[in-house]
Scaffold this active site. Structure first.
Site, PDB file in Angstrom:
ATOM      1  N   ASN A  10       0.864  -1.185   0.000  1.00 39.78           N
ATOM      2  CA  ASN A  10       0.000   0.000   0.000  1.00 39.78           C
ATOM      3  C   ASN A  10       0.901   1.236   0.000  1.00 39.78           C
ATOM      4  OD1 ASN A  10      -1.824   2.026   0.508  1.00 39.78           O
ATOM      5  ND2 ASN A  10      -2.350   1.336   2.587  1.00 39.78           N
ATOM      6  N   TRP A  11       0.983   1.870  -1.148  1.00 37.35           N
ATOM      7  CA  TRP A  11       1.899   3.017  -1.279  1.00 37.35           C
ATOM      8  C   TRP A  11       1.332   4.287  -0.646  1.00 37.35           C
ATOM      9  CZ3 TRP A  11       3.908   2.542  -7.079  1.00 37.35           C
ATOM     10  CH2 TRP A  11       4.531   1.298  -7.241  1.00 37.35           C
ATOM     11  N   LYS A  12       0.053   4.260  -0.294  1.00 35.89           N
ATOM     12  CA  LYS A  12      -0.623   5.422   0.325  1.00 35.89           C
ATOM     13  C   LYS A  12      -0.420   6.671  -0.531  1.00 35.89           C
ATOM     14  CE  LYS A  12      -0.196   3.169   4.753  1.00 35.89           C
ATOM     15  NZ  LYS A  12      -0.247   3.280   6.206  1.00 35.89           N
ATOM     16  N   HIS A  95      -9.616   0.889   4.751  1.00 36.45           N
ATOM     17  CA  HIS A  95      -8.316   1.064   5.384  1.00 36.45           C
ATOM     18  C   HIS A  95      -8.480   2.003   6.578  1.00 36.45           C
ATOM     19  CE1 HIS A  95      -4.254   2.433   6.152  1.00 36.45           C
ATOM     20  NE2 HIS A  95      -3.881   1.278   5.637  1.00 36.45           N
ATOM     21  N   GLU A  97      -6.970   4.480   7.605  1.00 38.01           N
ATOM     22  CA  GLU A  97      -6.881   5.927   7.334  1.00 38.01           C
ATOM     23  C   GLU A  97      -8.174   6.438   6.695  1.00 38.01           C
ATOM     24  OE1 GLU A  97      -3.130   5.413   5.374  1.00 38.01           O
ATOM     25  OE2 GLU A  97      -2.354   4.825   7.336  1.00 38.01           O
ATOM     26  N   GLU A 167      -5.586  -5.143  10.449  1.00 41.09           N
ATOM     27  CA  GLU A 167      -4.576  -4.112  10.676  1.00 41.09           C
ATOM     28  C   GLU A 167      -4.904  -3.340  11.954  1.00 41.09           C
ATOM     29  OE1 GLU A 167      -2.483  -2.877   6.807  1.00 41.09           O
ATOM     30  OE2 GLU A 167      -4.350  -1.753   6.906  1.00 41.09           O
ATOM     31  N   GLY A 173       2.204   2.169  10.775  1.00 42.10           N
ATOM     32  CA  GLY A 173       3.131   3.289  10.649  1.00 42.10           C
ATOM     33  C   GLY A 173       3.878   3.632  11.924  1.00 42.10           C
ATOM     34  N   SER A 212       3.193  -2.187  10.363  1.00 46.49           N
ATOM     35  CA  SER A 212       4.638  -2.250  10.624  1.00 46.49           C
ATOM     36  C   SER A 212       5.271  -3.595  10.261  1.00 46.49           C
ATOM     37  CB  SER A 212       4.949  -1.862  12.081  1.00 46.49           C
ATOM     38  OG  SER A 212       4.565  -0.514  12.319  1.00 46.49           O
ATOM     39  N   GLY A 233       2.795  -1.167   4.334  1.00 42.51           N
ATOM     40  CA  GLY A 233       2.839   0.248   3.967  1.00 42.51           C
ATOM     41  C   GLY A 233       4.267   0.711   3.738  1.00 42.51           C
ATOM     42  N   GLY A 234       4.876   1.267   4.778  1.00 43.71           N
ATOM     43  CA  GLY A 234       6.202   1.882   4.659  1.00 43.71           C
ATOM     44  C   GLY A 234       7.233   0.998   3.964  1.00 43.71           C
TER      45      GLY A 234
HETATM   46  P1  PGA Z   1       2.687   0.227   7.658  1.00 46.12           P
HETATM   47  O1  PGA Z   1       1.226   0.429   6.991  1.00 46.12           O
HETATM   48  O2  PGA Z   1       3.250  -1.035   7.094  1.00 46.12           O
HETATM   49  O3  PGA Z   1       3.478   1.447   7.228  1.00 46.12           O
HETATM   50  O4  PGA Z   1       2.482   0.152   9.123  1.00 46.12           O
HETATM   51  C1  PGA Z   1       0.379  -0.664   6.762  1.00 46.12           C
HETATM   52  C2  PGA Z   1      -0.929  -0.184   6.163  1.00 46.12           C
HETATM   53  O5  PGA Z   1      -1.404   0.892   6.513  1.00 46.12           O
HETATM   54  O6  PGA Z   1      -1.507  -0.878   5.300  1.00 46.12           O
END
Ligand code: PGA
Length: 252
Positions: A10-12, A95, A97, A167, A173, A212, A233-234
């Site tokens: 997930n590149w956000k 998600h 967010e 999640e 994050g 994470s 994500g990251g």
């Molecule tokens: P993260 O994000 O790996 O940076 O914690 C995961 C996500 O939001 O899908």
């Protein structure tokens, strides 16, 4: 029936056009070293088409991070799953967010799942509790509520195109992943819930862990019985670490 693992990036709201293309090229060129794992990346909307073109022939799938629930019309700024059906294979729904920054309700998330499935795409339904909900002992209740609303209109014939991502919001994050035991416990609870609603077809749905995930913790997380890969994500923003996580999924 064995469940093929998925590693999803997930590149956000990250990457420029050039950066997205470079990242896609880095992933595409390394993906053929990974077998037995489905890889998928979720770039920002405007990069979907160039990234699709780069991924062509690599076996890496493409997904969108969000969608609206209508086929077309006067919905300025929104994107239809039916339009996306010619471009990508999957769409995220709910998600954290989207839920917590943009205020999406459990019910709206459910209609996004419905629209995605109706458009013929795979829906990745994201669920997970806040830190205070976990500390109050309510993690199970929250996740169950999100599943119930998210899947209210989903029938068992749709399940081959459903993926659930657990999640925990406090792990996203933050650099603090859930322990493998906690990830397993909630994934098993989700599978039990799916099984009680849908029977064997529900129990066969793939459940990802997100929050994470890194090349360092992926093997331990993915080796849990009910964890079928990860939503990253990251660590998905560098081809090397994304592929290292994919290799971890291939190795368990
Ligand atoms: P993260 O994000 O790996 O940076 O914690 C995961 C996500 O939001 O899908």
């Amino acid at each position: 029936m064995s469940r093929k693992p998925i590693v999803a990036g997930n590149w956000k709201m990250n990457t420029t056009l050039d950066g997205a293309c470079a990242l896609a090229e880095g992933i595409a060129s390394r993906a053929n070293n990974i077998s037995g794992v489905e890889l998928v990346v979720f770039p920002p909307f405007p990069w979907l088409v160039p990234v699709r073109d780069i991924l062509q022939g690599s076996g890496v799938q493409l997904g969108a991070q969000n969608c609206y629930v209508k086929e077309s019309g006067a919905f300025t700024g929104e994107v239809s799953p039916w339009a996306l059906s010619g471009v990508c294979q999957m769409i995220l729904a709910g998600h954290s967010e989207r839920r917590h920054v943009f205020g999406e309700s459990d019910e709206l998330v459910g209609t996004k799942v419905d629209a995605t499935l109706a458009a013929g795409l795979t829906s990745v339904l994201c669920v997970g509790e806040l830190l205070d909900e976990r500390q109050a002992g309510n993690a199970d209740v929250v996740v169950e509520r999100q599943l119930k609303a998210g899947l209210a209109n989903v029938s068992s014939d749709m399940l081959p195109r459903l993926v659930v991502a657990y999640e925990p919001v406090w792990a996203i994050g933050t650099g603090v992943a859930a322990t493998p035991a906690d990830a397993q416990e909630m994934s098993a609870a989700i599978r039990r819930w799916m099984s009680s609603k849908y029977g064997d077809e529900g129990a066969a749905v793939r459940i990802l862990y997100g929050g994470s995930v890194s090349a360092d913790n992926a093997t331990e997380l993915f080796s849990q019985t009910d964890v079928d890969g990860g939503l990253v994500g990251g660590a998905s923003l560098k081809a090397e670490s994304f592929i290292a996580i994919a290799a971890a999924a291939a190795g368990v």
